[in-house]
Design a protein around this motif. Structure first.
Motif, PDB file in Angstrom:
ATOM      1  N   TRP A  97       0.979  -0.945   0.135  1.00 36.30           N
ATOM      2  CA  TRP A  97      -0.024   0.280  -0.315  1.00 36.30           C
ATOM      3  C   TRP A  97       0.739   0.852  -0.578  1.00 36.30           C
ATOM      4  N   ASP A  98       1.973   0.579   0.597  1.00 37.43           N
ATOM      5  CA  ASP A  98       3.040   2.467   0.263  1.00 37.43           C
ATOM      6  C   ASP A  98       4.678   1.594  -0.128  1.00 37.43           C
ATOM      7  N   PRO A  99       5.191   1.888  -1.829  1.00 37.00           N
ATOM      8  CA  PRO A  99       5.841   1.327  -1.931  1.00 37.00           C
ATOM      9  C   PRO A  99       6.939   2.027  -1.694  1.00 37.00           C
ATOM     10  N   TYR A 100       8.199   1.494  -1.830  1.00 36.87           N
ATOM     11  CA  TYR A 100       9.587   2.169  -1.677  1.00 36.87           C
ATOM     12  C   TYR A 100      10.009   3.946  -1.386  1.00 36.87           C
ATOM     13  N   PRO A 101       9.456   4.734  -2.105  1.00 37.15           N
ATOM     14  CA  PRO A 101       9.860   5.986  -1.257  1.00 37.15           C
ATOM     15  C   PRO A 101       8.936   6.276  -0.303  1.00 37.15           C
ATOM     16  N   LEU A 114       4.374  11.345   5.296  1.00 40.66           N
ATOM     17  CA  LEU A 114       2.784  11.919   4.992  1.00 40.66           C
ATOM     18  C   LEU A 114       2.597  12.074   6.788  1.00 40.66           C
ATOM     19  N   ALA A 115       2.842  10.279   7.139  1.00 41.33           N
ATOM     20  CA  ALA A 115       2.208  10.467   8.737  1.00 41.33           C
ATOM     21  C   ALA A 115       3.168  11.128   9.794  1.00 41.33           C
ATOM     22  N   LEU A 116       3.972  10.568   9.713  1.00 41.01           N
ATOM     23  CA  LEU A 116       5.395  10.983   9.674  1.00 41.01           C
ATOM     24  C   LEU A 116       5.628  12.941  10.228  1.00 41.01           C
ATOM     25  N   SER A 117       5.470  13.567   8.551  1.00 42.59           N
ATOM     26  CA  SER A 117       5.093  14.476   9.133  1.00 42.59           C
ATOM     27  C   SER A 117       3.898  15.169  10.166  1.00 42.59           C
ATOM     28  N   PHE A 118       2.297  14.431   9.853  1.00 41.11           N
ATOM     29  CA  PHE A 118       1.437  14.879   9.704  1.00 41.11           C
ATOM     30  C   PHE A 118       1.499  14.932  11.592  1.00 41.11           C
ATOM     31  N   GLN A 119       2.140  13.366  11.957  1.00 42.89           N
ATOM     32  CA  GLN A 119       2.212  13.782  13.677  1.00 42.89           C
ATOM     33  C   GLN A 119       2.735  14.568  13.692  1.00 42.89           C
TER      34      GLN A 119
END
Length: 178
Positions: A73-77, A83-88
């Motif tokens: 659901w979230d390939p290599y890059p 996005l989730a870590l930036s949001f956090q």
């Protein structure tokens, strides 16, 4: 109660501090729901437990996406992970800042409390020293009066010229030769 060596400003401050009794306990700072939540988030994010759990989740996320065990659901890059870590980070940083600001207010209040206690202690000690000095002065004056009375008494009751007593009867005193 006399304050011997205190200035008028120090006397006023001491009387005010005595009335407040600052040595008892600092005033509690009121917190609202948002501040309590900010403190909880800061405590949670700033713990080893959070770091270990988040690290484990990141390792599992990356491992599942690299191996393709489940649909990737979230390939290599790992754009979704970024996005989730930036949001956090975007939400955690201001919440932690709110908690730190509140902690700064608490620290300032405690520092003010400590300062007031120290000022009161300093003024009280200075007043005690002044009282002790005054008591010592009175005691010295009394002793000087007693010594003067004893000197007068001895002068009246003691003969004027009395021969020097022999230091040790039966013994001769050796004198240096000229």
């Amino acid at each position: 109660m006399p304050f011997f060596h205190l200035s008028a400003e120090e006397r006023e401050q001491l009387l005010q501090l005595r009335a407040e009794k600052p040595a008892r306990r600092p005033k509690a700072i009121q917190t609202d729901t948002g501040q309590r939540i900010a403190d909880l988030v800061a405590r949670t994010v700033g713990s080893w437990r959070f770091i270990v759990i988040q690290s484990a989740l990141l390792v599992v996320w990356i491992a599942l996406n690299v191996t393709g065990y489940v649909l990737q659901w979230d390939p290599y890059p790992f754009i979704l992970l970024n996005l989730a870590l930036s949001f956090q980070a975007a939400y955690t940083a201001p919440i932690i800042m709110m908690s730190q600001n509140r902690q700064s207010e608490i620290d300032r209040a405690h520092a003010e409390f400590d300062y007031r206690v120290n000022v009161k202690a300093e003024l009280e000690i200075e007043a005690l020293h002044a009282k002790l000095d005054a008591l010592r002065e009175q005691e010295i004056l009394k002793m000087m009066g007693i010594i003067e009375r004893l000197s007068e008494h001895l002068a009246v009751h003691q003969p004027q010229e009395s021969p020097a007593p022999d230091p040790a009867p039966g013994w001769s005193v050796m004198r240096p030769e000229d």
